[in-house]
Design a protein around this motif. Structure first.
Motif, PDB file in Angstrom:
ATOM      1  N   SER A  35       0.409  -1.421   0.403  1.00  0.00           N
ATOM      2  CA  SER A  35      -0.020  -0.544  -0.497  1.00  0.00           C
ATOM      3  C   SER A  35       1.050   1.170  -0.075  1.00  0.00           C
ATOM      4  O   SER A  35       1.808   1.230   0.768  1.00  0.00           O
ATOM      5  N   TYR A  36       0.727   1.750  -0.847  1.00  0.00           N
ATOM      6  CA  TYR A  36       1.288   3.778  -0.980  1.00  0.00           C
ATOM      7  C   TYR A  36       0.820   4.436  -0.610  1.00  0.00           C
ATOM      8  O   TYR A  36      -0.644   4.736  -1.344  1.00  0.00           O
ATOM      9  N   GLY A  37       1.022   5.192   0.670  1.00  0.00           N
ATOM     10  CA  GLY A  37       0.413   6.422   1.297  1.00  0.00           C
ATOM     11  C   GLY A  37       1.887   7.980   0.766  1.00  0.00           C
ATOM     12  O   GLY A  37       2.562   7.048   1.013  1.00  0.00           O
ATOM     13  N   CYS A  38       0.941   8.289  -0.328  1.00  0.00           N
ATOM     14  CA  CYS A  38       2.528   9.364  -1.094  1.00  0.00           C
ATOM     15  C   CYS A  38       2.545  10.566  -0.430  1.00  0.00           C
ATOM     16  O   CYS A  38       3.532  11.544  -0.696  1.00  0.00           O
ATOM     17  N   TYR A  39       2.122  10.490   1.246  1.00  0.00           N
ATOM     18  CA  TYR A  39       2.355  12.186   2.258  1.00  0.00           C
ATOM     19  C   TYR A  39       2.950  12.871   2.907  1.00  0.00           C
ATOM     20  O   TYR A  39       3.634  10.951   3.358  1.00  0.00           O
ATOM     21  N   ARG A  40       3.729  12.914   2.635  1.00  0.00           N
ATOM     22  CA  ARG A  40       5.158  13.238   3.761  1.00  0.00           C
ATOM     23  C   ARG A  40       4.729  14.448   4.770  1.00  0.00           C
ATOM     24  O   ARG A  40       3.424  15.068   4.607  1.00  0.00           O
ATOM     25  N   GLU A  41       5.538  14.264   5.559  1.00  0.00           N
ATOM     26  CA  GLU A  41       4.914  15.980   6.273  1.00  0.00           C
ATOM     27  C   GLU A  41       4.905  17.246   6.062  1.00  0.00           C
ATOM     28  O   GLU A  41       5.366  17.674   5.056  1.00  0.00           O
ATOM     29  N   GLY A  42       3.433  17.563   6.804  1.00  0.00           N
ATOM     30  CA  GLY A  42       2.690  18.851   5.921  1.00  0.00           C
ATOM     31  C   GLY A  42       1.594  18.697   4.897  1.00  0.00           C
ATOM     32  O   GLY A  42       0.964  19.679   3.868  1.00  0.00           O
ATOM     33  N   GLN A  43       1.586  17.012   4.360  1.00  0.00           N
ATOM     34  CA  GLN A  43       1.199  16.612   3.108  1.00  0.00           C
ATOM     35  C   GLN A  43      -0.132  16.098   3.878  1.00  0.00           C
ATOM     36  O   GLN A  43      -0.435  15.606   4.338  1.00  0.00           O
ATOM     37  N   ALA A  44      -1.282  16.477   2.940  1.00  0.00           N
ATOM     38  CA  ALA A  44      -2.626  15.425   3.343  1.00  0.00           C
ATOM     39  C   ALA A  44      -3.007  14.975   2.170  1.00  0.00           C
ATOM     40  O   ALA A  44      -3.880  15.857   1.307  1.00  0.00           O
ATOM     41  N   PRO A  45      -4.431  14.512   2.119  1.00  0.00           N
ATOM     42  CA  PRO A  45      -5.690  14.192   1.012  1.00  0.00           C
ATOM     43  C   PRO A  45      -5.796  15.085   1.103  1.00  0.00           C
ATOM     44  O   PRO A  45      -6.780  15.671   2.245  1.00  0.00           O
ATOM     45  N   GLY A 101      -5.539  18.314   1.171  1.00  0.00           N
ATOM     46  CA  GLY A 101      -4.745  19.440   0.650  1.00  0.00           C
ATOM     47  C   GLY A 101      -3.705  19.430   0.105  1.00  0.00           C
ATOM     48  O   GLY A 101      -3.119  18.974  -0.950  1.00  0.00           O
ATOM     49  N   THR A 102      -2.298  20.097   0.559  1.00  0.00           N
ATOM     50  CA  THR A 102      -1.157  20.048  -0.222  1.00  0.00           C
ATOM     51  C   THR A 102      -0.414  18.587  -0.738  1.00  0.00           C
ATOM     52  O   THR A 102      -0.365  17.747   0.311  1.00  0.00           O
ATOM     53  N   GLY A 103      -0.398  17.907  -1.639  1.00  0.00           N
ATOM     54  CA  GLY A 103       0.141  16.127  -2.113  1.00  0.00           C
ATOM     55  C   GLY A 103       1.003  16.673  -2.746  1.00  0.00           C
ATOM     56  O   GLY A 103       2.536  17.712  -2.659  1.00  0.00           O
ATOM     57  N   PRO A 104       2.057  15.892  -2.863  1.00  0.00           N
ATOM     58  CA  PRO A 104       3.918  15.444  -3.547  1.00  0.00           C
ATOM     59  C   PRO A 104       3.418  15.930  -4.532  1.00  0.00           C
ATOM     60  O   PRO A 104       2.637  15.620  -5.580  1.00  0.00           O
ATOM     61  N   SER A 105       5.187  16.557  -4.891  1.00  0.00           N
ATOM     62  CA  SER A 105       5.652  17.093  -5.894  1.00  0.00           C
ATOM     63  C   SER A 105       5.859  15.792  -7.234  1.00  0.00           C
ATOM     64  O   SER A 105       5.724  14.647  -6.544  1.00  0.00           O
ATOM     65  N   ASN A 134      -7.664   6.662  -3.315  1.00  0.00           N
ATOM     66  CA  ASN A 134      -8.531   7.027  -3.625  1.00  0.00           C
ATOM     67  C   ASN A 134      -7.973   7.523  -5.321  1.00  0.00           C
ATOM     68  O   ASN A 134      -6.554   7.333  -5.686  1.00  0.00           O
ATOM     69  N   ALA A 135      -9.417   8.265  -6.023  1.00  0.00           N
ATOM     70  CA  ALA A 135      -8.718   8.311  -7.194  1.00  0.00           C
ATOM     71  C   ALA A 135      -9.407  10.174  -7.064  1.00  0.00           C
ATOM     72  O   ALA A 135      -9.960  11.280  -7.321  1.00  0.00           O
ATOM     73  N   ASP A 136      -7.837  10.524  -6.537  1.00  0.00           N
ATOM     74  CA  ASP A 136      -8.326  12.235  -7.156  1.00  0.00           C
ATOM     75  C   ASP A 136      -6.771  12.670  -7.808  1.00  0.00           C
ATOM     76  O   ASP A 136      -5.927  11.968  -8.441  1.00  0.00           O
ATOM     77  N   ASP A 137      -6.346  13.953  -7.454  1.00  0.00           N
ATOM     78  CA  ASP A 137      -5.115  14.658  -8.182  1.00  0.00           C
ATOM     79  C   ASP A 137      -3.872  13.866  -7.898  1.00  0.00           C
ATOM     80  O   ASP A 137      -2.854  13.595  -8.695  1.00  0.00           O
ATOM     81  N   ASP A 138      -4.297  13.351  -6.700  1.00  0.00           N
ATOM     82  CA  ASP A 138      -2.396  12.896  -6.641  1.00  0.00           C
ATOM     83  C   ASP A 138      -1.841  11.051  -7.282  1.00  0.00           C
ATOM     84  O   ASP A 138      -1.189  11.397  -7.544  1.00  0.00           O
ATOM     85  N   THR A 139      -3.292  10.751  -7.099  1.00  0.00           N
ATOM     86  CA  THR A 139      -3.446   9.501  -7.912  1.00  0.00           C
ATOM     87  C   THR A 139      -3.448  10.029  -9.246  1.00  0.00           C
ATOM     88  O   THR A 139      -2.634   8.684  -9.761  1.00  0.00           O
TER      89      THR A 139
END
Length: 253
Positions: free
Chosen positions: A23-33, A35-39, A61-66
């Motif tokens: 399972s892959y959660g792409c969020y780092r410190e200060g990032q969240a679904p 909100g601000t996602g990873p670059s 989820n199927a969002d912009d980060d995905t």
């Protein structure tokens, strides 16, 4: 009624089985679904680490980060397939949650069809049915989202839930509309120690196979925590549930 013809969930890449996934959660410190996602650079860094060990990832989820994850896999031709998720929340007296559920479902359909070589399956909802769920969704609504998704994609469709839902008769109605079942079985969160973790997990899994003999049964979440908060006491809380040794060495074992 049209007879249900299951689609095979076949996690293969170049003829090689890749079903040992992560399972892959792409969020780092200060990032969240939401909100601000990873670059894109951060996503690429993650995927380059992941592909040393795994070729199949699960996202929730199927969002912009995905979308950015899928685009990076495509653009860099990375050896990764994806179990795409649709995040669903309870809708009772929550019109915003209903709109979010519809939006997530429509985006998942779009992404599954836009990235057919990458998306291996679509998972509609995560832990929405188990009795302790914090985002419990009416079963009939879950079935509606499963049907809409499956009618509009070509890949296998499932929903993920805790074993404590799949081991009950009420789960049969949901299972009947799935191509395969995704279950979560956590020995640590069920009060098990390292010594009896694997035997308990295996016995629980075999029990589910007896309940659902006609369905492929996939372990969608297992694992062992490296830290927890023992002060969180109460029904369903980690401080009450966890009895085993927690840490890096325990996780490695």
């Amino acid at each position: 009624a049209v007879p249900f013809t299951p689609r095979e969930f076949e996690p293969y890449l170049g003829g090689r089985w890749i079903g040992q996934a992560v399972s892959y959660g792409c969020y780092r410190e200060g990032q969240a679904p939401g909100g601000t996602g990873p670059s894109p650079e951060e996503i690429l860094e993650d995927l380059n680490i992941i592909t040393r060990h795994w070729n199949l990832i699960r996202v929730y989820n199927a969002d912009d980060d995905t979308r950015r994850i899928l685009e990076m896999i495509r653009d860099r031709q990375l050896p990764v397939k994806v179990m795409l998720g649709i995040w669903l929340e309870g809708e009772a007296n929550r019109p915003a949650a209903k709109q979010a559920n519809i939006g997530n479902t429509l985006r998942a359909i779009e992404l599954a069809n836009q990235f057919p070589e990458i998306v291996a399956a679509v998972n509609v909802g995560n832990e929405t049915q188990v009795f302790w769920s914090g985002h419990k969704l009416d079963k009939d609504l879950l079935l509606k989202y499963i049907r809409v998704t499956r009618a509009n994609v070509a890949v296998p469709v499932t929903t993920a839930d805790d074993y404590n839902f799949w081991n009950k008769a009420e789960s049969l109605e949901v299972a009947a509309e799935l191509d395969f079942i995704v279950t979560h079985i956590y020995p640590l969160w069920n009060g098990k120690t390292l010594e009896n973790a694997i035997p308990w997990l295996d016995a629980t899994y075999q029990g589910l196979r007896q309940t659902h003999p006609d369905k492929l049964l996939v372990l969608g979440e297992i694992g062992w925590a490296t830290k927890y908060d023992p002060s969180k006491q109460g029904d369903g809380e980690q401080g009450s549930l966890i009895k085993g040794e927690v840490g890096i060495s325990a996780q490695e074992q």
